[in-house]
Enzyme design. Structure first.
Site, PDB file in Angstrom:
ATOM      1  N   PHE A 112       0.814  -1.219   0.000  1.00 32.58           N
ATOM      2  CA  PHE A 112       0.000   0.000   0.000  1.00 32.58           C
ATOM      3  C   PHE A 112       0.845   1.265   0.000  1.00 32.58           C
ATOM      4  O   PHE A 112       0.379   2.331  -0.406  1.00 32.58           O
ATOM      5  CB  PHE A 112      -0.966  -0.011   1.191  1.00 32.58           C
ATOM      6  N   LYS A 113       2.104   1.159   0.407  1.00 33.82           N
ATOM      7  CA  LYS A 113       2.963   2.342   0.440  1.00 33.82           C
ATOM      8  C   LYS A 113       3.182   2.929  -0.959  1.00 33.82           C
ATOM      9  O   LYS A 113       3.520   4.108  -1.099  1.00 33.82           O
ATOM     10  CB  LYS A 113       4.312   1.994   1.071  1.00 33.82           C
ATOM     11  N   ASP A 114       2.980   2.118  -1.998  1.00 30.02           N
ATOM     12  CA  ASP A 114       3.171   2.617  -3.362  1.00 30.02           C
ATOM     13  C   ASP A 114       2.213   3.757  -3.698  1.00 30.02           C
ATOM     14  O   ASP A 114       2.534   4.635  -4.499  1.00 30.02           O
ATOM     15  CB  ASP A 114       2.962   1.488  -4.384  1.00 30.02           C
ATOM     16  N   THR A 147       7.733   0.306   3.574  1.00 27.75           N
ATOM     17  CA  THR A 147       8.094   1.680   3.228  1.00 27.75           C
ATOM     18  C   THR A 147       9.449   1.740   2.534  1.00 27.75           C
ATOM     19  O   THR A 147       9.623   2.484   1.560  1.00 27.75           O
ATOM     20  CB  THR A 147       8.129   2.571   4.485  1.00 27.75           C
TER      21      THR A 147
END
Length: 495
Positions: A112-114, A147
């Site tokens: 999800f950090k993308d 991250t």
């Protein structure tokens, strides 16, 4: 729009300055002075738009230094087909009439950090030009798993930047570590730290607060910035996917505009669920924000008691990205709920630094109880959720998303609230092959990237191609340092 420090409202920076600096020099987090609201008509106008168009529209409300044209250009590049494997970018998968999963793992690092870290480098590069900055930005990041790779992928070979990532030795999955150690780019570096994520995160914060080191680096043509969610440029793109998910549900006929939705979010550093809180604050019809913790349940305890206490055992779990005891972004929530009282927030943070705990006022705690519900999920329950969803719904969860799925079930059982709900995913299950295989009753024969093939074979599902390609890549980095050595590691990296 200006940005305050959560510890001193006398600090007021422009949007470009906030993105460039990352963290206030007083140790506070930079936060908007106001939150624009979205009317029902404005939400309806977002329905037919693409994800990049929605992102540009929402971020433009806060990034007033940036033009609409450049934000759309950034978004179309960040979320385009070269980086995301679906045009939807963050699709919402229906599991039953009242339950959906927001899939945030379709980007280049399968996490999800993308969604934030494909956008942040573009915002930062533009900020350097807008502020006339001639020095090179040294991006420092601490990671509990996802991250680091997402930040290095986003900043790889970006002009006028260098990025150094610290991660806890033996505290990330084998695939997460392989992703970081094989990262391309001449401006990237990575170093494991003896200790846990909190040691790495606290070390990065101390470096930011070290005036002597900042002056030394300034003399060498560098300044420090952050890719962690302490940077507003990380949080803002995350607000977008809550708004976009709601728009998709309405557009596809799953909801009527104005109907409330609950979001259940697996979180350790509080940034992901904070973005959901900001979306609600902007007027998104959100009911309850459900905070899902793993065995490191410091957030669950805080949200149910009003006392934050990091003086507890730290556990290495099968959901390592949530193995955190110091949740940095909670400071932003406290700032907002206290009426932007920087002095009060600073007092809480000072107590945390000195004694490891603090208790919020009754007024703040009352607001927290209205907004949030919290639950935790142990290792056995996490594995059981993965197995249950695979057998009963033919849906494969990673170890973090499984925590959210389980806690959502807990919430419904304890409250009787069957409001339509979305649980927010964290990563592709192929980043945690050994744990996922064991959870669905299969043997995890092999290690690291070898298990990607095994999970593909057993489930019949294709792994994200970038993860499958890891087995062909050679490791580029092997640094391991004690937390006390982190400042020197930064100096060495910038030689």
């Amino acid at each position: 729009m200006k940005y305050y420090s959560t510890r001193d409202t006398a600090v007021a920076l422009s949007a470009a300055q906030a993105v460039q600096q990352g963290l206030s020099r007083d140790g506070g987090l930079l936060t908007p002075t106001e939150f624009p609201t979205l009317s029902q008509e404005e939400l309806e106008a977002l329905l037919p738009l693409s994800y990049p168009q929605r992102a540009a529209a929402v971020m433009g409300l806060y990034l007033t230094d940036y033009s609409a044209e450049e934000l759309l250009d950034f978004a179309e590049t960040a979320y385009g087909p070269a980086r995301f494997d679906t045009a939807a970018v963050a699709p919402v998968r229906m599991l039953d009439e009242a339950t959906h999963c927001l899939e945030l793992w379709h980007g280049p690092t399968s996490a999800f950090k993308d969604l934030a870290l494909q956008m942040l480098p573009r915002l930062l590069s533009a900020a350097l030009k807008k502020t006339g900055e001639r020095r090179t930005a040294c991006i420092l990041a601490a990671t509990s798993g996802d991250t680091g790779k997402a930040a290095m992928e986003g900043f790889a070979d970006v002009e006028q930047t260098k990025i150094l990532v610290f991660y806890p030795k033996d505290g990330v999955s084998a695939v997460q570590e392989a992703q970081m150690l094989t990262q391309r780019g001449e401006n990237v570096g990575v170093c494991s730290v003896v200790g846990n994520f909190d040691d790495a995160q606290s070390g990065v914060k101390r470096i930011f607060s070290d005036a002597a080191l900042r002056e030394e680096l300034d003399g060498r043509g560098y300044f420090l910035s952050s890719a962690n969610s302490i940077n507003w440029g990380r949080i803002l793109p995350q607000v977008v996917y809550y708004i976009s998910a709601y728009c998709d549900l309405v557009r596809d006929g799953k909801l009527k505009m104005g109907t409330k939705v609950n979001f259940c979010v697996p979180t350790g550093n509080f940034g992901d669920i904070l973005a959901g809180y900001y979306a609600k604050k902007m007027g998104l019809p959100v009911g309850k924000l459900i905070c899902a913790s793993n065995k490191n349940d410091v957030l669950t305890e805080f949200l149910t008691t009003g006392t934050y206490d990091r003086n507890r055992n730290f556990y290495n779990t099968i959901s390592p990205s949530m193995d955190i005891l110091i949740s940095s972004n909670l400071e932003r929530l406290l700032f907002d709920l206290s009426g932007q009282n920087g002095e009060q927030v600073k007092d809480y943070m000072d107590q945390l630094a000195m004694s490891g705990s603090y208790r919020v006022s009754d007024e703040i705690f009352g607001q927290i109880r209205e907004l949030f519900w919290a639950g935790s999920c142990g290792e056995t329950e996490t594995a059981a959720a993965i197995g249950r969803y695979y057998r009963e719904r033919d849906y494969l969860l990673d170890t973090h998303t499984a925590v959210a799925a389980d806690v959502l079930e807990q919430y419904r059982a304890k409250t009787g609230d069957n409001t339509p709900a979305v649980f927010v995913s964290t990563a592709s299950p192929f980043k945690f092959c050994d744990s996922v295989l064991a959870a669905i009753g299969e043997k995890a024969e092999g290690t690291g990237t070898e298990l990607i093939d095994r999970l593909q074979y057993v489930t019949g599902r294709p792994a994200p191609w970038r993860l499958a390609a890891l087995r062909e890549k050679e490791s580029r980095f092997d640094l391991c340092r004690k937390k006390e050595e982190m400042p020197q590691t930064v100096r060495d990296f910038l030689k």
